[in-house]
Design an enzyme around this catalytic site. Sequence first.
Site, PDB file in Angstrom:
ATOM      1  N   CYS A 186       8.553  -1.890   5.541  1.00  0.00           N
ATOM      2  CA  CYS A 186       8.026  -0.655   6.117  1.00  0.00           C
ATOM      3  C   CYS A 186       6.961  -0.971   7.171  1.00  0.00           C
ATOM      4  O   CYS A 186       7.068  -1.990   7.875  1.00  0.00           O
ATOM      5  CB  CYS A 186       7.494   0.270   5.026  1.00  0.00           C
TER       6      CYS A 186
ATOM      7  N   ASP B   4       1.301   3.267  -1.294  1.00  0.00           N
ATOM      8  CA  ASP B   4       0.997   4.696  -1.157  1.00  0.00           C
ATOM      9  C   ASP B   4       0.154   5.160  -2.335  1.00  0.00           C
ATOM     10  O   ASP B   4      -0.743   5.973  -2.183  1.00  0.00           O
ATOM     11  CB  ASP B   4       2.288   5.517  -1.055  1.00  0.00           C
TER      12      ASP B   4
HETATM   13  C1  RUB Z   1       4.605   4.190   4.724  1.00  0.00           C
HETATM   14  C2  RUB Z   1       4.523   3.168   3.629  1.00  0.00           C
HETATM   15  C3  RUB Z   1       3.427   2.133   3.744  1.00  0.00           C
HETATM   16  C4  RUB Z   1       2.213   2.623   2.964  1.00  0.00           C
HETATM   17  C5  RUB Z   1       0.994   1.779   3.242  1.00  0.00           C
HETATM   18  O1  RUB Z   1       5.512   5.225   4.422  1.00  0.00           O
HETATM   19  O2  RUB Z   1       5.230   3.208   2.661  1.00  0.00           O
HETATM   20  O3  RUB Z   1       3.857   0.921   3.202  1.00  0.00           O
HETATM   21  O4  RUB Z   1       1.934   3.954   3.304  1.00  0.00           O
HETATM   22  O5  RUB Z   1       0.626   1.872   4.582  1.00  0.00           O
HETATM   23  P1  RUB Z   1       5.706   6.426   5.478  1.00  0.00           P
HETATM   24  P2  RUB Z   1      -0.873   1.580   5.054  1.00  0.00           P
HETATM   25  O6  RUB Z   1       6.114   5.818   6.769  1.00  0.00           O
HETATM   26  O7  RUB Z   1       6.769   7.278   4.853  1.00  0.00           O
HETATM   27  O8  RUB Z   1       4.388   7.149   5.578  1.00  0.00           O
HETATM   28  O9  RUB Z   1      -1.198   0.205   4.577  1.00  0.00           O
HETATM   29  O10 RUB Z   1      -0.812   1.668   6.572  1.00  0.00           O
HETATM   30  O11 RUB Z   1      -1.748   2.623   4.446  1.00  0.00           O
END
Ligand code: RUB
Length: 307
Positions: free
Chosen positions: A125, A194
């Site tokens: 992701c 998340d």
């Molecule tokens: C984003 C996702 C990321 C986490 C952590 O999902 O799963 O791995 O949110 O991100 P989406 P961060 O694109 O559906 O929002 O470390 O930037 O908080």
Amino acid sequence: MRAKETAERIRSMEVRGAAEIARQAAIALKEEALAYPEMDIQGFKLAMNGSKGMLLASRPTAISLWNGVEFVTKGMNDVQELEAAREMIVKNADIFVKRSQDALANIGKMGAKRLRPGSRVMTHCNSKAAIAAIVEAHRQGKVKEAIATESRPWRQGILTANDLSEAGVPTTLIVDSAVRHLMKDIDAVFVGADTICSNGVLINKIGTSQLALMAHEARVPFYVCAETFKFSPKTMSGDMVEIEERDATEIIKPGEVPSSVRIFNPVFDATPPEYIDSIITEIGVVPPYAAYEIIVSEFGQGSIFME
Ligand code: RUB
């Protein structure tokens, strides 16, 4: 940007990623507080609670959003004077945004220590926290190659490939189904979060649990990079995490399959703690089983008595 517009941008994923949606929600609450035109404190509290509800309804899974808006509005109901309440919201929002940005630098430094020179790392992701660790390790000359998974259906892996290559990291982009084929040549996996539940379960982008399982099978360390506001006090009071389901149009174009075919698009999944080597937070590297203690130390024992 005000709360309504921010909530819409979060819902449409124009603003995305667990930390960023929390930061933008905090900023939106600050804007609402500054823009409140009238003089009555009760009206102010009602308006702020309305904005809070709108922001929380925008996406259901990331606890960072809830922790962020709670941090900004904490104590508001005890304040009896409008200007004091306004000032408090503005100050809290500024503190939250600064802390969340500062956390990334610490996570980057601690995460980089987990790698030896010449490492090949994989990420899934688009996590700013995981990217911080990879970029810092690269700055220290430790990263030979970073592998970014495409992350269907929304393809956040394209963003990650861009972020990493802009930072000068040699980057390879793969489809999600190529993960097991490559895993035997990988030295570590770094993902974001998340939500981290009180029992150490990680909730992150759909496919994360497959990566964890394959890393486990291949004896590859699996690290979660997560600010402490990704830990969930709500799970400590027994709440279950809602896994967001998004529209079928993210997966197929109209007419590609008969209308009798059900399209199912869950966008997060749960990784059990036994597949996680460590969680890298801004306050230290901890085992997933320390989630309960982190929640108590960051949010207080009182947080379990919430509704
Ligand atoms: C984003 C996702 C990321 C986490 C952590 O999902 O799963 O791995 O949110 O991100 P989406 P961060 O694109 O559906 O929002 O470390 O930037 O908080």
